[in-house]
Design an enzyme around this catalytic site. Structure first.
Site, short mmCIF file in Angstrom:
data_model
loop_
_atom_site.label_atom_id
_atom_site.label_comp_id
_atom_site.label_asym_id
_atom_site.label_seq_id
_atom_site.Cartn_x
_atom_site.Cartn_y
_atom_site.Cartn_z
N ARG A 9 3.97 -5.28 -2.78
CA ARG A 9 3.57 -4.87 -1.43
C ARG A 9 2.05 -4.83 -1.37
NH1 ARG A 9 5.21 1.61 -1.39
NH2 ARG A 9 4.00 2.21 -3.21
N CYS A 47 -5.70 -9.45 1.26
CA CYS A 47 -7.11 -9.08 1.26
C CYS A 47 -7.40 -8.31 2.55
CB CYS A 47 -7.97 -10.33 1.19
SG CYS A 47 -9.70 -10.06 1.64
N ASN A 57 1.19 1.72 5.71
CA ASN A 57 1.79 2.63 4.73
C ASN A 57 0.85 2.76 3.54
OD1 ASN A 57 4.29 4.09 3.60
ND2 ASN A 57 3.77 2.66 1.96
N GLU A 58 0.37 4.00 3.30
CA GLU A 58 -0.46 4.29 2.14
C GLU A 58 -1.61 3.28 1.98
OE1 GLU A 58 2.89 6.56 -0.61
OE2 GLU A 58 2.27 4.54 -1.16
N CYS A 74 -10.74 -5.80 -3.17
CA CYS A 74 -10.56 -7.25 -3.30
C CYS A 74 -11.92 -7.90 -3.50
CB CYS A 74 -9.87 -7.82 -2.06
SG CYS A 74 -9.75 -9.63 -2.06
N CYS A 117 -12.59 -11.39 -3.49
CA CYS A 117 -12.57 -12.80 -3.15
C CYS A 117 -13.80 -13.18 -2.31
CB CYS A 117 -11.29 -13.14 -2.39
SG CYS A 117 -11.23 -12.50 -0.70
N GLU A 140 5.83 12.23 2.95
CA GLU A 140 6.70 11.86 1.83
C GLU A 140 6.53 12.86 0.70
OE1 GLU A 140 6.23 7.96 0.17
OE2 GLU A 140 6.01 6.98 2.11
N TRP A 171 7.87 5.97 -11.04
CA TRP A 171 6.66 5.26 -11.43
C TRP A 171 5.88 5.95 -12.55
CZ3 TRP A 171 2.81 8.71 -10.18
CH2 TRP A 171 3.09 9.62 -9.14
N GLU A 185 12.25 0.62 -6.56
CA GLU A 185 12.35 2.08 -6.40
C GLU A 185 13.79 2.57 -6.40
OE1 GLU A 185 8.57 3.76 -4.20
OE2 GLU A 185 9.53 2.28 -2.91
N LYS A 186 14.69 1.83 -7.03
CA LYS A 186 16.10 2.24 -7.02
C LYS A 186 16.35 3.50 -7.84
CE LYS A 186 17.37 -1.21 -10.57
NZ LYS A 186 16.11 -1.99 -10.46
#
Length: 681
Positions: free
Chosen positions: A117, A121, A155-156, A164, A166, A313, A321, A361-362
């Site tokens: 996810r 960039c 999200n987050e 990044c 580049c 959350e 994690w 994330e199961k």
């Protein structure tokens, strides 16, 4: 002005309760069962669509709304409101394949690939166009849907792609620098490019601070972190502007990460949210993780300017994690949730509603576990829903904090760049140590940015303010001159906003406020410590302080055990105007730090919320003549706390005290106080 969160909770009928709902992971025949169980659990708000871009736009420009149409209608019919997310944190595979230069690049030049996810960039114009088109189409479709009560942007932000390196990011960085500094002469000055012959003669010569032969320019690195946070913030603002234009009146939020995210300036993002929301997850290996929970809740409240906020959350049990993902013990999820409520949250939500059967994330816990409704977790989820409904009158009240603790992302970035006096002196470690001392003392504090209004606070603590702007330094001077009490930690005030040393003597920005000069910073080797005059030992860091009007409150011991600053001041006190400035010239051990902050708070008149025994957390929320005392017992024995009023969950009148069972939480609606009691509180 009406608080958007208060308006939201009134619409929901009380405290927001629910979590991330990802129906795309399940066949349609599960959805009605989900809705039925949500009602059983007391859920009134779910976040939908966070990672659904590839479902909603399976091919470029071809939208499929069938899933969202069905799910939003189902939820609305059941009386469950929706926090509708823009799915821009997960670009679809077709997008990355069509626009390979949109993929981020690390500092060594490696182009990362699709497969997780946030694989984009932040400065990519291709990503911006595609994301804006997705947000616009989503808003057109659902702006008027009666289930949608809030927009959840992205999200987050920056959790995986904040930095990044580049060429697209390099070009955007040069534009950012031109806007910030106007001329190359100014940039060369603030970055100190004459050192190591780095002086720039053309904007095109400036690249991101990629891997190189030795230390990178610290001014360049610091600005790259500012630029990178700003690039993500620009995307947040762009999506928010589209939503406000197409769905005026619907509040906007995003889930910030507090201390879990170093690379993104949470204060800056919070200023561009109608409702401040955060995610928080316990670190299972930390035996004091309940203190870290409280710290992050107080930081969320600080980012919200003291107003209530949303816990967007947290987990019902284990996460997926960490090296070892330990489940929460019975009662811990309730304790966590009500602690967030105590510290200002008007919503308690989880990741996620139904535990995934596939994907990364199961093994992350959920409100509905793999085992379904026969599990302990489900029993705790439904019980918590009922309790939150009974606590709804707490909504809209504010936490009462008399102390501010300064928390600053740029100071964090700057302190932990390369080539500092010690890599062991770390921003978050200092903040947590000072916060834990306050927690042990029972003192409630707000974690706020250095540019916050400090006048309401009886004491202001700055555990780690290595970098400070001129304006923020002057604000602390003004606060103390006006009668405030400020305590500054080691290595504070050393550099300006560009990481340039403030010359003329350390701690440059605060010499006058503190009445001292630091002759030399004296970091300690691993395993070394310096004996203090109270018998404790300071690890990591010491300083040689010369008094210029201050007095020593604590000293380094005489003789070799006192370390390189032997015999000198370790903690100082100085009258400045009508107030007092304290300086801590060491990394104090826990006992010494607790004694110091206890003395400062006592002198300033900052008091605990209640006379609670050690290990019992006490926090007060209130509004008008209503006052609620939350008591959280983190010990394995029952505790008694003096308080008048009645318990909010069962209405029991109290005989002047309340018993809090081991591991439990009690909420008391306090009896009204007399004028004398209020004045002496």
């Amino acid at each position: 002005m009406t608080d958007p969160l208060h308006t939201l909770t009134e619409r929901l009928g009380g405290i927001a309760y629910g979590g991330d709902y990802n129906p795309e992971q399940w066949p349609p025949d599960v959805w009605p069962e989900d809705v039925r169980l949500m009602r059983e659990a007391g859920v009134n708000l779910v976040t939908v669509g966070v990672f659904s871009w590839s479902r909603l736009e399976p091919r470029p420009g071809a939208y499929d709304w069938s899933l969202l149409d069905t799910v939003l209608d189902l939820l609305h019919t059941a009386g469950i409101a929706v926090d509708l997310a823009t799915p821009t944190a997960a670009p679809p595979p077709w997008f990355s394949r069509a626009h390979p230069t949109s993929l981020p690049q690390n500092a060594s030049g490696t182009r990362l690939t699709h497969g997780s996810r946030q694989a984009f960039c932040p400065s990519s114009p291709d990503y911006a166009r595609a994301a804006d088109a997705m947000v616009t189409a989503l808003a057109y479709r659902y702006a008027a849907h009666p289930a949608v009560v809030m927009w959840h942007v992205h999200n987050e932000w920056g959790n995986h792609n904040a930095l990044c390196y580049c060429d697209i990011s390099g070009a955007a960085f040069r534009d950012w620098l031109r806007d910030r500094y106007t001329t190359l002469d100014r940039l060369n000055d603030v970055w100190g490019t004459d050192f190591w012959g780095q002086r720039y003669g053309d904007w095109a010569e400036i690249d991101p601070p990629r891997e190189t032969t030795a230390f990178r320019n610290p001014g360049q690195e610091l600005d790259y972190r500012r630029f990178s946070s700003d690039a993500l913030l620009a995307r947040h603002r762009a999506e928010s502007a589209l939503l406000r234009g197409l769905a005026p009146g619907t509040p906007i939020t995003t889930n910030l990460l507090g201390t879990l995210e170093k690379k993104v300036d949470g204060h800056a993002f919070a200023r561009h949210c109608d409702i401040v929301s955060v995610d928080h997850y316990l670190v299972a290996a930390d035996p004091g993780n309940h203190v870290d929970l409280a710290l992050n809740a107080d930081l969320a409240r600080g980012m919200a300017g003291g107003r209530p906020w949303l816990l967007m959350e947290h987990s019902t049990s284990a996460v997926n994690w960490q090296p070892v993902n330990v489940p929460k013990v019975p009662g811990e999820m309730r304790r966590n949730s009500l602690t967030h409520l105590a510290r200002g949250a008007d919503g308690i939500l989880f990741f996620q509603w139904r535990q995934s059967r596939a994907g990364a994330e199961k093994w992350h816990s959920a409100m509905v576990p793999h085992g379904g409704t026969a599990t302990r977790t489900w029993g705790e989820v439904t019980a918590l829903g009922a309790e939150l409904a009974a606590l709804s009158e707490v909504c809209g009240t504010r936490v009462r904090a008399e102390v501010a603790l300064l928390f600053d992302w740029p100071a964090w970035w700057a302190l932990e760049l390369d080539a500092r006096p010690s890599q062991s002196l770390r921003h978050l470690d200092l903040v947590r140590e000072w916060y834990e001392a306050l927690w042990d003392l029972g003192i409630t504090c707000d974690l706020v940015a250095p540019d916050a209004d400090l006048t309401p606070y009886k004491a202001v603590l700055a555990p780690s303010l290595y970098l400070v702007t001129d304006a923020d330094a002057e604000a602390l001077h003004t606060y103390v001159r006006g009668g405030g009490h400020a305590v500054l930690g080691p290595f504070s005030g050393a550099v300006d906003a560009h990481d340039r040393v403030r010359t003329g003597g350390h701690p440059g920005a605060f010499r006058d406020l503190l009445g001292l000069v630091v002759d030399e910073y004296l970091p300690l080797r691993e395993g070394e410590s310096a004996l203090l005059s109270d018998g404790s030992r300071a690890p990591l860091w010491t300083e040689r302080v010369e008094a210029r009007g201050c007095t020593a409150w604590l000293r380094f011991a005489d003789g070799p055990e006192g370390g390189p600053a032997r015999g000198g001041p370790a903690v100082t006190r100085h009258t400045h105007g009508n107030g007092t400035g304290w300086y801590v010239a060491a990394a104090l051990p826990a006992r010494s730090l607790r004694d110091l902050l206890g003395a400062v708070c006592g002198e300033a008149g900052a008091t605990p919320a209640a006379a609670a025994p050690p290990g019992v957390e006490a926090v007060r929320r209130g509004a008008g003549d209503r006052s609620y005392l939350f008591l959280v017992n983190h010990t394995d024995t029952e505790a008694t706390v003096p308080v008048d009023g009645h318990t909010l969950l069962d209405g029991s009148a109290l005989p002047g005290y309340v018993s809090v069972p081991a591991g439990e939480v009690v909420v008391v609606r306090e009896a009204p106080r007399t004028a004398d009691q209020e004045a002496n509180r």
